[in-house]
Design a protein around this motif. Sequence first.
Motif, mmCIF file in Angstrom:
data_model
loop_
_atom_site.group_PDB
_atom_site.id
_atom_site.type_symbol
_atom_site.label_atom_id
_atom_site.label_comp_id
_atom_site.label_asym_id
_atom_site.label_seq_id
_atom_site.Cartn_x
_atom_site.Cartn_y
_atom_site.Cartn_z
ATOM 1 N N ALA A 1 0.766 -1.273 0.091
ATOM 2 C CA ALA A 1 -0.118 -0.003 0.113
ATOM 3 C C ALA A 1 0.782 1.332 0.128
ATOM 4 O O ALA A 1 0.475 2.131 -0.470
ATOM 5 C CB ALA A 1 -0.919 0.019 1.087
ATOM 6 N N VAL B 1 1.736 2.567 -3.725
ATOM 7 C CA VAL B 1 0.718 3.011 -4.588
ATOM 8 C C VAL B 1 0.903 4.511 -5.068
ATOM 9 O O VAL B 1 0.922 4.561 -6.249
ATOM 10 C CB VAL B 1 -0.667 2.988 -4.081
ATOM 11 N N ILE C 1 -6.230 -1.203 -4.236
ATOM 12 C CA ILE C 1 -6.349 0.096 -4.008
ATOM 13 C C ILE C 1 -6.760 0.861 -5.291
ATOM 14 O O ILE C 1 -6.085 0.553 -6.260
ATOM 15 C CB ILE C 1 -5.090 0.752 -3.353
ATOM 16 N N GLN D 1 -7.015 4.443 -7.214
ATOM 17 C CA GLN D 1 -6.229 5.667 -7.228
ATOM 18 C C GLN D 1 -6.746 6.484 -8.365
ATOM 19 O O GLN D 1 -6.552 6.058 -9.568
ATOM 20 C CB GLN D 1 -4.818 5.620 -7.238
#
Length: 78
Positions: A33, A36, A74, A76
């Motif tokens: 994470a 990212v 995730i 984005q």
Amino acid sequence: PLDRIMVRGRIDVLIPLHAGGIIIDYKTDRIRADEVAIRTREYSSQLWQYAAAIEQVTGIAVSQAWLVFLSPRIAQLI
């Protein structure tokens, strides 16, 4: 002067909307994470090249571009 640069890629998802299209690109990199943000910067140019190509070919302006990193799950916004 006649040389051309060709970029080859595949758009994963295009959602055409009246307010502007949305593109989504899935990334299968196995990253943490905390990586990212770095990868987002590295891939953002690729997505905006896709956006320019979409507009040139279809006339649909892209208003949003998303990267979805499958690991660590995730999404984005670029």
